[in-house]
Scaffold this motif. Structure first.
Motif, PDB file in Angstrom:
ATOM      1  N   GLN A  39      -4.157  90.761 136.372  1.00  8.56           N
ATOM      2  CA  GLN A  39      -3.318  91.895 135.984  1.00  8.56           C
ATOM      3  C   GLN A  39      -3.835  93.184 136.622  1.00  8.56           C
ATOM      4  O   GLN A  39      -3.048  93.968 137.183  1.00  8.56           O
ATOM      5  N   ASP A  60      -1.602  95.234 139.639  1.00 10.76           N
ATOM      6  CA  ASP A  60      -1.126  96.610 139.521  1.00 10.76           C
ATOM      7  C   ASP A  60      -1.514  97.455 140.733  1.00 10.76           C
ATOM      8  O   ASP A  60      -0.743  98.305 141.181  1.00 10.76           O
ATOM      9  N   GLU A 116       6.167  89.549 142.198  1.00  9.77           N
ATOM     10  CA  GLU A 116       6.449  89.696 140.766  1.00  9.77           C
ATOM     11  C   GLU A 116       6.659  88.318 140.137  1.00  9.77           C
ATOM     12  O   GLU A 116       6.160  88.042 139.032  1.00  9.77           O
ATOM     13  N   ALA A 175       4.731  86.636 136.935  1.00  6.56           N
ATOM     14  CA  ALA A 175       5.461  86.522 135.668  1.00  6.56           C
ATOM     15  C   ALA A 175       5.055  85.314 134.823  1.00  6.56           C
ATOM     16  O   ALA A 175       4.846  85.458 133.607  1.00  6.56           O
ATOM     17  N   ASN A 216       3.031  91.548 133.615  1.00  7.92           N
ATOM     18  CA  ASN A 216       4.131  92.469 133.884  1.00  7.92           C
ATOM     19  C   ASN A 216       3.564  93.605 134.722  1.00  7.92           C
ATOM     20  O   ASN A 216       2.847  94.471 134.220  1.00  7.92           O
ATOM     21  N   GLU A 260       5.350  99.448 137.354  1.00  9.93           N
ATOM     22  CA  GLU A 260       6.207  99.959 138.418  1.00  9.93           C
ATOM     23  C   GLU A 260       5.395 100.871 139.327  1.00  9.93           C
ATOM     24  O   GLU A 260       4.566 101.662 138.865  1.00  9.93           O
TER      25      GLU A 260
END
Length: 233
Positions: free
Chosen positions: A40, A44, A96, A100, A105, A108
């Motif tokens: 994660q 990002d 993405e 998932a 998640n 953005e």
């Protein structure tokens, strides 16, 4: 002056000697040291890079006067956005989809606090491609593509065993394992069009090594923040 083959051979050696092609973070990912929480954090940061790159590259294509060079750059822009027989899905969307099933998640692009090295990479590419000499920008793009396959191979090995990953979700990696060589061929053809004199070649090399440094710093920062995980004072 060196022949074209000698120039590219020396350039490849110089780029491959940097941390953008092999580094501690890639080694850690390949040895499956990353947890889902680690992925994660990685995703990002990485997402900002891959989400903004096609737009910046399109801007470089707009600046180029040589139609043959523009054609080669356009091939990569189209590819990144899912064209060229790749199913119509942008590569960032495929990434993405790889995240998932892991319950990740991705933030953005531009909505979170990024590592300084992440911001420096994206802004460095933007500045070089949109404001620097065309030759230096082409050199920077060459480095991005030359380092792409080693990067994808390492990331694939890290994602593959994670709970939730399957053949469908790993499409991002399968695709890039196939097309990265084409991306290198396209930018090689573009750079070759710009290697007329020694000054142009010096600019190509400067741009290539500048982006190699920024990429190496980026991967080094991810290793520091995710793998080493410094203990707060």
């Amino acid at each position: 002056m060196q022949s074209s083959d000698e120039f590219f051979e020396d350039l490849n050696v110089a780029v491959k000697a940097t941390d953008c092609v092999e580094n501690d973070f890639f080694a850690a990912v390949r040895s499956q040291q990353l947890s889902v929480d680690d992925v994660q954090k990685f995703a990002d940061q990485y997402y900002l890079y891959i989400r903004t790159f096609p737009k910046i590259l399109a801007g470089l294509s707009h600046r180029v006067d040589n139609e043959e060079i523009r054609k080669e750059l356009a091939k990569t822009v189209v590819s990144e956005l899912g064209g060229g027989g790749e199913g119509g899905m942008g590569h960032y969307k495929m990434f993405e989809n790889a995240c998932a099933p892991l319950g990740i998640n991705i933030a953005e692009a531009g909505t979170i606090e990024y590592l300084p090295e992440t911001t420096a990479l994206v802004e460095g590419i933007r500045t070089l491609f949109l404001e620097g000499s065309i030759e230096a920008a082409l050199g920077g793009h060459y480095t991005i593509e030359l380092s792409g396959l080693p990067m994808i191979k390492s990331l694939y090995e890290g994602f593959r065993p994670l709970p939730g990953s399957d053949v469908e979700s790993l499409e991002y990696f399968y695709l890039h394992l196939l097309i990265e060589r084409e991306h290198v061929e396209w930018i090689h053809a573009a750079v070759e069009q710009a290697t007329g004199g020694q000054e142009a070649r010096d600019e190509i090399r400067r741009g290539a090594l500048h982006i190699a440094e920024l990429l190496g710093n980026f991967w080094g920062a991810l290793h520091r923040e995710i793998v080493q995980q410094p203990v707060a004072a």
